[in-house]
Design a protein around this motif. Structure first.
Motif, mmCIF file in Angstrom:
data_model
loop_
_atom_site.group_PDB
_atom_site.id
_atom_site.type_symbol
_atom_site.label_atom_id
_atom_site.label_comp_id
_atom_site.label_asym_id
_atom_site.label_seq_id
_atom_site.Cartn_x
_atom_site.Cartn_y
_atom_site.Cartn_z
ATOM 1 N N HIS A 90 0.792 -1.230 0.000
ATOM 2 C CA HIS A 90 0.000 0.000 0.000
ATOM 3 C C HIS A 90 0.823 1.277 0.000
ATOM 4 O O HIS A 90 0.580 2.157 0.832
ATOM 5 C CB HIS A 90 -0.942 0.004 1.207
ATOM 6 C CG HIS A 90 -1.691 -1.276 1.364
ATOM 7 N ND1 HIS A 90 -2.461 -1.821 0.361
ATOM 8 C CD2 HIS A 90 -1.782 -2.145 2.406
ATOM 9 C CE1 HIS A 90 -2.996 -2.951 0.793
ATOM 10 N NE2 HIS A 90 -2.605 -3.180 2.010
ATOM 11 N N PRO A 91 1.780 1.424 -0.909
ATOM 12 C CA PRO A 91 2.441 2.719 -1.029
ATOM 13 C C PRO A 91 1.423 3.733 -1.548
ATOM 14 O O PRO A 91 0.358 3.348 -2.056
ATOM 15 C CB PRO A 91 3.540 2.465 -2.054
ATOM 16 C CG PRO A 91 3.049 1.323 -2.860
ATOM 17 C CD PRO A 91 2.238 0.470 -1.933
ATOM 18 N N ASN A 92 1.759 4.990 -1.435
ATOM 19 C CA ASN A 92 0.855 6.070 -1.844
ATOM 20 C C ASN A 92 0.793 6.173 -3.370
ATOM 21 O O ASN A 92 1.769 6.557 -4.015
ATOM 22 C CB ASN A 92 1.355 7.389 -1.243
ATOM 23 C CG ASN A 92 0.399 8.526 -1.495
ATOM 24 O OD1 ASN A 92 -0.496 8.421 -2.331
ATOM 25 N ND2 ASN A 92 0.582 9.598 -0.759
ATOM 26 N N CYS A 148 1.720 9.250 -5.577
ATOM 27 C CA CYS A 148 3.124 9.528 -5.883
ATOM 28 C C CYS A 148 3.582 8.643 -7.042
ATOM 29 O O CYS A 148 3.258 7.461 -7.081
ATOM 30 C CB CYS A 148 3.948 9.239 -4.633
ATOM 31 S SG CYS A 148 5.722 9.154 -4.917
ATOM 32 N N GLY A 167 5.371 5.649 -5.660
ATOM 33 C CA GLY A 167 4.435 4.750 -4.983
ATOM 34 C C GLY A 167 3.564 3.981 -5.964
ATOM 35 O O GLY A 167 3.203 2.827 -5.717
ATOM 36 N N HIS A 179 12.570 2.232 -2.684
ATOM 37 C CA HIS A 179 11.541 3.260 -2.851
ATOM 38 C C HIS A 179 12.107 4.641 -2.483
ATOM 39 O O HIS A 179 11.957 5.608 -3.238
ATOM 40 C CB HIS A 179 10.351 2.896 -1.958
ATOM 41 C CG HIS A 179 9.141 3.757 -2.130
ATOM 42 N ND1 HIS A 179 7.858 3.244 -2.160
ATOM 43 C CD2 HIS A 179 9.004 5.106 -2.238
ATOM 44 C CE1 HIS A 179 6.996 4.244 -2.300
ATOM 45 N NE2 HIS A 179 7.659 5.373 -2.347
ATOM 46 N N LEU A 196 12.646 7.928 -4.934
ATOM 47 C CA LEU A 196 12.068 9.232 -4.604
ATOM 48 C C LEU A 196 13.127 10.326 -4.654
ATOM 49 O O LEU A 196 12.921 11.387 -5.252
ATOM 50 C CB LEU A 196 11.479 9.192 -3.198
ATOM 51 C CG LEU A 196 9.969 9.068 -3.061
ATOM 52 C CD1 LEU A 196 9.582 9.159 -1.603
ATOM 53 C CD2 LEU A 196 9.270 10.157 -3.866
ATOM 54 N N GLN A 207 5.092 9.293 3.860
ATOM 55 C CA GLN A 207 3.764 9.313 3.242
ATOM 56 C C GLN A 207 3.750 8.546 1.932
ATOM 57 O O GLN A 207 2.776 7.867 1.618
ATOM 58 C CB GLN A 207 3.323 10.760 2.992
ATOM 59 C CG GLN A 207 2.883 11.456 4.278
ATOM 60 C CD GLN A 207 2.158 12.758 3.987
ATOM 61 O OE1 GLN A 207 2.219 13.263 2.864
ATOM 62 N NE2 GLN A 207 1.476 13.292 4.988
ATOM 63 N N SER A 208 4.828 8.677 1.150
ATOM 64 C CA SER A 208 4.877 7.966 -0.122
ATOM 65 C C SER A 208 4.993 6.453 0.099
ATOM 66 O O SER A 208 4.342 5.657 -0.569
ATOM 67 C CB SER A 208 6.050 8.468 -0.958
ATOM 68 O OG SER A 208 6.190 7.695 -2.128
ATOM 69 N N VAL A 209 5.835 6.072 1.059
ATOM 70 C CA VAL A 209 6.031 4.649 1.351
ATOM 71 C C VAL A 209 4.823 4.101 2.115
ATOM 72 O O VAL A 209 4.529 2.915 2.057
ATOM 73 C CB VAL A 209 7.332 4.440 2.156
ATOM 74 C CG1 VAL A 209 7.480 2.991 2.590
ATOM 75 C CG2 VAL A 209 8.543 4.858 1.339
ATOM 76 N N ASN A 210 4.158 5.001 2.802
ATOM 77 C CA ASN A 210 3.015 4.649 3.651
ATOM 78 C C ASN A 210 3.445 3.844 4.871
ATOM 79 O O ASN A 210 3.054 2.695 5.074
ATOM 80 C CB ASN A 210 1.940 3.888 2.865
ATOM 81 C CG ASN A 210 0.656 3.736 3.663
ATOM 82 O OD1 ASN A 210 0.386 4.540 4.555
ATOM 83 N ND2 ASN A 210 -0.118 2.714 3.367
ATOM 84 N N PHE A 245 9.118 3.084 -15.233
ATOM 85 C CA PHE A 245 7.874 3.613 -14.673
ATOM 86 C C PHE A 245 6.869 3.958 -15.764
ATOM 87 O O PHE A 245 7.225 4.268 -16.884
ATOM 88 C CB PHE A 245 8.171 4.847 -13.823
ATOM 89 C CG PHE A 245 8.667 4.482 -12.428
ATOM 90 C CD1 PHE A 245 9.109 3.206 -12.132
ATOM 91 C CD2 PHE A 245 8.671 5.435 -11.426
ATOM 92 C CE1 PHE A 245 9.555 2.879 -10.859
ATOM 93 C CE2 PHE A 245 9.118 5.117 -10.153
ATOM 94 C CZ PHE A 245 9.558 3.848 -9.868
#
Lengths: 138, 138
Positions: free
Chosen positions: A95-97, A100, A103, B13, B17, B32-35, B137
């Motif tokens: 569940h990464p964001n 982003c 993510g 990750h 970033l 927040q990005s990694v959650n 990506f």
DNA sequence: CAAGATATAACTATAATGGTTACAACGGTG
DNA sequence: CACCGTTGTAACCATTATAGTTATATCTTG
């Protein structure tokens, strides 16, 4: 860190034993060689049996290989004792964001690479057989 | 089974970033990005810093890469977060019975093979860079 | 049936993981 | 200088897999 379970090395030990002493290998005898509890051996034998690698004789006791030892690879054993599931050697955070860009993409892209790394390891395991191991003894 | 820690995927990750957003990446932003919890990120940043992969600015906040992303491989990250120790991916059962020919030999012979399997996996990791991941990506 | 073996369930201790709270230390800005 | 947001850590907790243990049921031959 957490290592791959000794189930694997113990199972290899068991198969080596069966390969060199074809007569009446009971669970207790194997347990003495491995130096563990007989129940551990029986659990492993159950997995090896389910994978078609050994025959076990309940009641009478003893076990034997179902294949010649030069046709059993370390990968066969590794799969039999389910020490690592397919494509699950590496765990990926969940569940990464997805707002982003990282993510949103990291899971799929990284998963593909880690799968390749795991496959490389397993391919190497498939190159070694029980009989080759025995030939290295002494 | 027990898998390789998510420290590895989280660290990858983080580096992705930092590679795409060079400006003021604070621990909370990354978390927040990694959650996950910011403390988890700070712990990972500490390891990445110790490995010479990132610079962290205490007080003011934020971090940046110390190497171009095409010179950071997955193996570098894997080593930085010490997710598997050298030659320790596979655990081997201890103290087999040395009276037995198998018990006497299994450890050394099997260890050598498993080391090769681990090396094959790590070699595959070394073929992938952070910038290559980013290029995949979308 | 008795003896010796395998099969399996249930339980325990241990250890790594991922997360959380709390607090000290740092470094600009007002 | 004091404030504020940040990094750096220590301490603690819940969860999980492992390896081992005890106990009991089942199987096979004598």
């Amino acid at each position: 860190m957490k290592q791959i379970s000794t189930r694997f090395s113990m199972a290899v030990h068991i198969l080596c034993l069966l390969a060199i002493s074809p007569a009446d290998c009971t669970g207790d005898f194997i347990a003495q060689s491995v130096n563990t509890n007989p129940v551990i051996i029986r659990r492993l034998m159950g997995m090896l049996k389910k994978a078609g690698l050994v025959d076990v004789r309940p009641g009478v006791g003893g076990a034997s290989l179902r294949k010649p030892p030069d046709q059993i690879t370390l990968l066969d054993v590794y799969r039999a004792v389910r020490v690592v599931e397919t494509d699950q050697l590496f765990r990926i955070h969940e569940h990464p964001n997805i707002q982003c860009p990282v993510g949103r993409n990291i899971e799929a892209v990284l998963q593909a690479e880690l799968k390749e790394a795991q496959a490389a390891m397993e391919a190497r395991l498939s190159q070694t057989t029980i009989s080759w191991l025995l030939a290295q003894f002494q």
